[in-house]
Design a protein around this motif. Structure first.
Motif, PDB file in Angstrom:
ATOM      1  N   CYS A 189       1.402   7.053  -3.054  1.00  0.00           N
ATOM      2  CA  CYS A 189       1.372   5.643  -2.647  1.00  0.00           C
ATOM      3  C   CYS A 189       0.172   4.957  -3.294  1.00  0.00           C
ATOM      4  O   CYS A 189      -0.850   5.601  -3.571  1.00  0.00           O
TER       5      CYS A 189
ATOM      6  N   CYS B 164       0.367   8.124   5.192  1.00  0.00           N
ATOM      7  CA  CYS B 164       1.702   7.892   5.755  1.00  0.00           C
ATOM      8  C   CYS B 164       2.594   9.128   5.619  1.00  0.00           C
ATOM      9  O   CYS B 164       3.698   9.164   6.142  1.00  0.00           O
TER      10      CYS B 164
ATOM     11  N   CYS C  45      -0.726  10.660   0.875  1.00  0.00           N
ATOM     12  CA  CYS C  45      -1.130   9.417   1.538  1.00  0.00           C
ATOM     13  C   CYS C  45      -1.146   9.646   3.056  1.00  0.00           C
ATOM     14  O   CYS C  45      -0.480  10.547   3.566  1.00  0.00           O
TER      15      CYS C  45
ATOM     16  N   GLY D 231       0.811  -1.222   0.000  1.00  0.00           N
ATOM     17  CA  GLY D 231       0.000   0.000   0.000  1.00  0.00           C
ATOM     18  C   GLY D 231       0.840   1.265   0.000  1.00  0.00           C
ATOM     19  O   GLY D 231       0.382   2.322  -0.458  1.00  0.00           O
ATOM     20  N   HIS D 232       2.058   1.175   0.511  1.00  0.00           N
ATOM     21  CA  HIS D 232       2.897   2.370   0.563  1.00  0.00           C
ATOM     22  C   HIS D 232       4.040   2.314  -0.453  1.00  0.00           C
ATOM     23  O   HIS D 232       5.019   3.050  -0.329  1.00  0.00           O
TER      24      HIS D 232
HETATM   25 ZN    ZN Z   1       1.656   5.821   1.997  1.00  0.00          ZN
END
Ligand code: ZN
Length: 319
Positions: free
Chosen positions: A183, A178, A176, A165-166
């Motif tokens: 991402c 994060c 994102c 996912g990243h």
């Molecule tokens: Zn991410």
């Protein structure tokens, strides 16, 4: 009920599920409760649900070999500690959750991230049955992932392997959760699909879609997926676009890991072939030979039960 069972405990952001699972993946005594909005209360509920299952097993003369837990947040696998929870307050950093639950229930207990346990469930009893190497991609509000080989999760050096996912698939793309940009999660998660629908409606208010009469705040990825299955043209386009990003990331991952199969699970699995058809087509385009022809792509088979069956599968394969 007689015989050997494994207890699965699945701790998600909205629900805690508990069940006994036999060595063939058959579930019994499934219980689901809402996750309390506080980590301490959630731990108490987990133990209470576990004890409830123990009483039933004892009364029926069944043996519980051990407990497997799937947790909806990062877990440090070697130390068996929960790093933190994204969902609720009150979870300590580096919480020894497996130890606490294991001591209270008097059973050996293992814990892993819930994308890893769901992957294990699919590998043993679902779409990955009989496959040696699996790349699992969990598409829900976020995107998780896991690598399974010979029915064991590959964790990597920091318990972070498989976090597809990243992976950044679009340089300078959308932001994102994060903190990075572009991402896969920011482009193809349920959240991203919901946002894409709202954007499309804002850009073109005259667009033909059954989403038109839905209040904006109720437009979720899940709704977009359901409407796509029902044939809504805009929703089908959004799902196909997400499928294309997923295929791109999967094709890249296949160059590194070369699995026998890629399994797409999580909430999006209810879209079935509406997602998988464009995904397979894009994958054939992005993947390198021979993976483009030979790697199998499947939708997950255990549905909502993957979490709790997979948690039990963790106990089954590691205890
Ligand atoms: Zn991410």
């Amino acid at each position: 009920m007689k015989g050997k069972f494994y207890m699965g405990l699945d701790v998600g952001g909205s629900k805690i599920s508990a069940a006994l699972v036999d060595t063939k993946g058959q579930m019994s005594l499934l219980r689901r409760q809402s996750t309390p909005p506080d980590g301490k209360l959630a731990q108490e509920l987990l133990i209470e649900m576990g004890q409830g299952l123990q009483e039933h097993a004892d009364a029926g003369g069944a043996t519980i070999v051990g407990v497997g837990m799937g947790f909806g947040g990062p877990v440090d696998y070697p130390s068996q500690r929960v790093r933190r929870s994204h969902h609720t307050e009150g979870w300590d950093i580096n919480l020894p959750l497996a130890q606490t639950v294991g001591e209270q229930l008097g059973l050996p207990t293992r814990i892993d991230n819930d994308a890893n346990t769901a992957a294990l469930g699919e590998a043993l009893f679902g779409a990955g049955k009989g496959k040696e190497r699996i790349l699992y991609i969990n598409v829900g509000t976020g995107i998780g992932g896991a690598l399974v080989r010979n029915q064991q999760i590959y964790h990597g050096a920091h318990s972070n392997a498989g976090e597809i996912g990243h992976c950044i698939v679009q340089k300078d793309g959308p932001e994102c959760a994060c903190g990075h940009r572009g991402c896969l999660e920011a482009l193809a998660s349920g959240t991203a699909m919901g946002q894409a629908a709202v954007r499309a409606l804002e850009e073109n208010p005259d667009i033909e879609t059954s989403l038109k009469n839905v209040p904006r705040e109720e437009i979720t990825g899940e709704l977009v997926g359901d409407m796509a299955v029902e044939g809504d043209e805009l929703c089908r386009r959004i799902v196909a676009e997400a499928a294309d990003w997923l295929a791109l990331a999967a094709a890249n991952a296949c160059n590194l890991w070369d699995p026998d199969a890629v399994i797409i699970g999580g909430g999006v699995s209810s879209t079935g072939e509406t997602l998988m058809e464009p995904l397979r087509e894009s994958f054939r385009r992005y993947a390198t030979s021979p993976q483009n022809e030979e790697t199998d792509l499947y939708i997950a088979r255990l549905g909502y039960d993957a979490g709790v069956i997979g948690a039990a599968a963790l106990a089954l394969t590691t205890l």
